[in-house]
Design an enzyme around this catalytic site. Structure first.
Site, PDB file in Angstrom:
ATOM      1  CE  LYS A   1      27.826   8.329  -6.802  1.00 16.37           C
ATOM      2  NZ  LYS A   1      28.670   7.106  -6.830  1.00 16.37           N
TER       3      LYS A   1
ATOM      4  CG  ASP B   1      30.992   8.608 -12.004  1.00 16.49           C
ATOM      5  OD1 ASP B   1      31.519   9.539 -12.665  1.00 16.49           O
ATOM      6  OD2 ASP B   1      30.703   7.507 -12.506  1.00 16.49           O
TER       7      ASP B   1
END
Length: 210
Positions: free
Chosen positions: A121, A140
């Site tokens: 991420k 996320d």
């Protein structure tokens, strides 16, 4: 419609809803974005911005973080969740960046995820927002929530969700998809409250009856 057609409609509608897309984290260079993203885990972007506003005035380079007193850095980050571990990871990552990369944040996913505290991420966020490099899709909590509600995945694991989304999303949209989902999640499709009346995806959302 199949998932690719659904994604095309989702992107089209959300782009109209959110024509201006940018990171919610404040940063002036790739290293600042890297640090801010590491700090943002389990902490709101708004709070991270308040912390980094002071932090980046005090520590202006990776070398400054390396030279920082560990206890003092922990104190500087004490209002951030898991601050001790994050302070340790930031210092270690800064050290590797200084020693191995000459003070410059690396530009490949493999190099980024080798840094302490950095997973895919964070790697995707840094690559796209700092360098304009599209390697994948940053997943996320908003992306996890919306991808499942919209029937784009059945997984909870971020890596598997990223793979599912990459298969049905044009590569040119990978970097922006995270921003679109974050904006929609914050404005309309919250974790506890969903504004069905104001949702531009309502008629094509399989979770609309929830």
């Amino acid at each position: 419609m199949d998932k690719k057609e659904l994604m095309t409609q989702i992107i089209k509608r959300l782009r109209k809803e959110f024509p201006v897309l940018k990171s919610a984290l404040d940063f002036n260079n790739p290293f600042e974005l890297l640090v801010a993203t590491v700090l943002s885990a389990q902490t709101t972007d708004n709070h991270v911005n308040k912390v980094t506003n002071k932090l980046f005035n005090k520590y202006k380079s990776p070398a400054d973080f390396v030279a920082a007193d560990p206890e003092e850095l922990e104190k500087d980050l004490s209002s951030v969740n898991f601050f001790r571990n994050k302070a340790k990871n930031v210092r270690k990552a800064a050290g590797i960046i200084v020693e191995k990369y000459g003070g410059a944040v690396p530009r490949t996913m493999d190099e980024l995820v080798s840094l302490p505290g950095v997973a895919r991420k964070t790697g995707n966020i840094v690559l796209y927002n700092a360098f304009g490099i599209t390697d994948g899709i940053a997943v996320d909590t908003h992306v996890i929530r919306l991808a499942n509600r919209l029937g784009l995945t059945k997984h909870d694991d971020p890596v598997k969700i990223e793979q599912d989304l990459m298969e049905i999303t044009p590569k040119k949209e990978w970097g922006n998809l995270t921003h679109l989902f974050i904006n929609h999640g914050r404005k309309t499709c919250g974790a506890k409250k969903m504004d069905h009346a104001g949702c531009v995806l309502y008629d094509i959302c399989p979770s609309r009856e929830l």
